[in-house]
Design a protein around this motif. Structure first.
Motif, PDB file in Angstrom:
ATOM      1  N   ALA A   1      41.245 -29.571 -27.306  1.00 59.72           N
ATOM      2  CA  ALA A   1      40.899 -27.747 -27.080  1.00 59.72           C
ATOM      3  C   ALA A   1      42.115 -27.577 -27.684  1.00 59.72           C
ATOM      4  CB  ALA A   1      40.675 -27.700 -25.619  1.00 59.72           C
ATOM      5  N   PRO A   2      43.739 -27.643 -27.788  1.00 58.06           N
ATOM      6  CA  PRO A   2      44.541 -27.128 -28.161  1.00 58.06           C
ATOM      7  C   PRO A   2      44.453 -26.755 -29.467  1.00 58.06           C
ATOM      8  CG  PRO A   2      45.500 -28.702 -26.328  1.00 58.06           C
ATOM      9  CD  PRO A   2      44.014 -28.879 -26.768  1.00 58.06           C
ATOM     10  N   THR A   3      43.953 -27.872 -30.544  1.00 58.38           N
ATOM     11  CA  THR A   3      43.211 -27.610 -31.764  1.00 58.38           C
ATOM     12  C   THR A   3      42.657 -27.555 -32.208  1.00 58.38           C
ATOM     13  OG1 THR A   3      43.409 -29.855 -31.899  1.00 58.38           O
ATOM     14  CG2 THR A   3      45.850 -29.719 -32.261  1.00 58.38           C
ATOM     15  N   ARG A   4      41.085 -28.095 -31.703  1.00 58.93           N
ATOM     16  CA  ARG A   4      40.157 -27.320 -32.468  1.00 58.93           C
ATOM     17  C   ARG A   4      39.406 -27.881 -31.449  1.00 58.93           C
ATOM     18  NH1 ARG A   4      42.225 -32.271 -35.369  1.00 58.93           N
ATOM     19  NH2 ARG A   4      42.288 -31.854 -37.434  1.00 58.93           N
TER      20      ARG A   4
ATOM     21  N   PRO B   1      49.497 -26.576 -23.518  1.00 56.34           N
ATOM     22  CA  PRO B   1      48.427 -26.954 -23.791  1.00 56.34           C
ATOM     23  C   PRO B   1      48.254 -28.322 -23.763  1.00 56.34           C
ATOM     24  CG  PRO B   1      49.131 -25.567 -25.553  1.00 56.34           C
ATOM     25  CD  PRO B   1      50.599 -26.040 -24.816  1.00 56.34           C
ATOM     26  N   TYR B   2      48.163 -29.462 -24.363  1.00 51.05           N
ATOM     27  CA  TYR B   2      48.383 -30.822 -23.923  1.00 51.05           C
ATOM     28  C   TYR B   2      48.752 -31.123 -22.319  1.00 51.05           C
ATOM     29  CZ  TYR B   2      48.479 -30.213 -29.405  1.00 51.05           C
ATOM     30  OH  TYR B   2      48.511 -29.858 -30.224  1.00 51.05           O
ATOM     31  N   LEU B   3      49.650 -31.110 -21.940  1.00 51.39           N
ATOM     32  CA  LEU B   3      49.334 -31.152 -20.660  1.00 51.39           C
ATOM     33  C   LEU B   3      48.238 -30.514 -19.520  1.00 51.39           C
ATOM     34  CD1 LEU B   3      53.147 -30.290 -19.625  1.00 51.39           C
ATOM     35  CD2 LEU B   3      52.248 -32.590 -20.147  1.00 51.39           C
ATOM     36  N   VAL B   4      47.941 -29.814 -19.496  1.00 46.68           N
ATOM     37  CA  VAL B   4      46.627 -28.972 -18.947  1.00 46.68           C
ATOM     38  C   VAL B   4      45.346 -29.975 -19.155  1.00 46.68           C
ATOM     39  CG1 VAL B   4      45.251 -27.270 -19.670  1.00 46.68           C
ATOM     40  CG2 VAL B   4      47.447 -26.411 -18.921  1.00 46.68           C
ATOM     41  N   VAL B   5      44.975 -30.302 -20.862  1.00 48.32           N
ATOM     42  CA  VAL B   5      43.996 -31.362 -20.957  1.00 48.32           C
ATOM     43  C   VAL B   5      44.408 -32.637 -20.728  1.00 48.32           C
ATOM     44  CG1 VAL B   5      43.234 -29.205 -22.989  1.00 48.32           C
ATOM     45  CG2 VAL B   5      44.983 -31.554 -23.385  1.00 48.32           C
ATOM     46  N   THR B   6      45.190 -33.090 -20.186  1.00 49.20           N
ATOM     47  CA  THR B   6      45.593 -34.071 -20.517  1.00 49.20           C
ATOM     48  C   THR B   6      45.139 -34.370 -18.462  1.00 49.20           C
ATOM     49  OG1 THR B   6      47.499 -34.898 -21.923  1.00 49.20           O
ATOM     50  CG2 THR B   6      46.954 -36.615 -19.872  1.00 49.20           C
TER      51      THR B   6
END
Length: 433
Positions: free
Chosen positions: A92-95, A48-53
């Protein structure tokens, strides 16, 4: 009275649903934990972090370029607006719900700032980079938030787009409707995926609880069965005591009066104990267990068990080296039940397996061993995976007699059940000596 009037029965329901949606939009349905944070695979936890980054890195310069070239916005205004529209995706991944509030507010501000600009030929009120970033955020929202929150986000998106459409006098390009439809599709798809995962987790948890309850029920049923069987064993001895105490004055001539009274007291106490035991047993014995009044089986009937197993298609051998007269009734019954359950497990789980049954005594302990090799039959086992509930009854019986039980698979694929049952109750060996 119309259906939409305040007096309509539908009005309280609509107000309650509206309050539920507004509450869901204000309050996240989960703590600020990472999406896929409990996954055992590291790459899934980082995905998820790679996608949003990657999304922010790609959308930020594209948004600035589109705002300056296609919409004629100045660079000093385009950069802050682009950052406000894309940077919250990192949350987005956390909030995801908080990220949506920030992105939605920035998108509305951006659409309002472009209202007076020359946007003919360019999508309005939502530029293409805004649509892409918004749909990515919708996917994260659908995977984390509740259904009322998703409905509120979707309706708010459509209302905002329609409100801007009313401000435009030119022919609509339909981009607001496109975002409204696509966001609904993404929310439905990801929301259904989340609910399916939640249902699977709840089902797995419920199965674990059910398995524990079945094991506990099996344990209680076995204890009740043992209590009923012990009644028959103990009742026999108590009856013998009663008869001996009652007949002592007639069998022993010249018995003093004091001894006669003592034997009478012993007989009365034995009868009273039998009465109390039967009263207790009436609570444990169900209405359909009348057939259990027959004599309890023992080691002398192990041969019949082995023969029945052979008739069921399991080659079995018996080695019996024990004098049944020297075995206490509780141990005798427990040994029979252990062999019975072990052979039943062989028939269920290893059809055709060569099985050896050994019941031997060294004068101190009774050793019961049931060993089967790997299944040799081509037929499918009656049960592919055991629940272990049969072993529960074995352990209870071994614990009752103060013995030990050793069970487990063998290196060649077979299974072994070994029980050691003391022939003398713990604490009485010294007294007997």
């Amino acid at each position: 009275m119309t259906p939409s009037s305040p007096q309509s029965p539908l009005w309280p329901t609509a107000r309650a649903q509206a309050r539920l949606v507004l509450r869901a939009l204000r309050t996240p349905s989960h703590p600020a934990t990472p999406l896929l944070g409990d996954s055992p695979r590291r790459w899934l936890r980082y995905l998820p972090y790679l996608v949003v980054t990657a999304a922010v890195a790609a959308l930020l310069p594209v948004t600035v370029n589109v705002l300056t070239t296609a919409y004629g916005l100045q660079a000093d205004a385009a950069w802050p607006l682009a950052v406000a529209q894309t940077a919250p995706l990192l949350m987005a991944p956390t909030r995801p719900l908080q990220a949506w509030w920030l992105v939605f507010t920035a998108d509305v501000i951006g659409a309002a700032s472009l209202t007076g600009a020359d946007t003919l030929g360019s999508p309005w009120p939502w530029p293409p980079p805004v649509v892409i970033g918004y749909l990515i955020l919708m996917a994260f929202l659908g995977l984390r938030e509740s259904r009322p929150a998703l409905i509120g986000v979707w309706l708010t998106t459509g209302i905002a787009g329609f409100a801007f459409e009313l401000l435009r006098s030119e022919l609509s390009d339909g981009v607001w409707m496109l975002l409204f439809i696509l966001s609904g599709v993404v929310l439905v798809a990801t929301g259904a995926l989340r609910e399916r995962g939640d249902a699977q987790r709840k089902l797995a948890a419920q199965e674990s609880i059910s398995e524990a309850e079945r094991a506990q029920r099996t344990l209680l049923e076995e204890r009740t069965r043992i209590a009923r069987e012990l009644h028959d064993v103990v009742a026999h001895h108590m009856s013998v005591i009663t008869v001996q105490a009652d007949s002592a004055p007639y069998r022993i001539p010249g018995l003093p009066e004091q001894a006669r009274e003592e034997f009478g007291t012993i007989a009365a106490s034995a009868r009273e104990s039998l009465t109390e035991m039967r009263r207790l047993l009436s609570v444990l014995r169900s209405a359909d267990t009348g057939g259990e009044l027959a004599p309890q089986p023992g080691i002398t009937r192990v041969q019949q068990l082995v023969e029945a197993t052979v008739r069921a298609g399991v080659p079995a051998e018996l080695s019996l080296s024990v004098d049944p007269a020297q075995v206490p009734q509780a141990v005798d019954l427990s040994a029979y039940r252990i062999v019975q359950e072990a052979l039943a497990n062989v028939v269920r789980h290893a059809p055709g397996a060569v099985t050896r049954v050994s019941v031997v005594s060294d004068g101190t302990d009774l050793t019961v061993v049931v060993v089967n090799g790997p299944a040799e039959s081509r037929a499918e086992p009656l049960e592919a995976a055991g629940t272990g509930h049969g072993l529960v009854g074995m352990r209870e019986r071994v614990r009752l007699t103060g013995g030990t039980l050793d069970t487990g698979p063998l290196p060649d694929g077979g299974f072994r059940v070994a029980a050691r049952l003391p022939l003398t109750a713990p604490g009485t060996a010294e007294e007997t000596a």
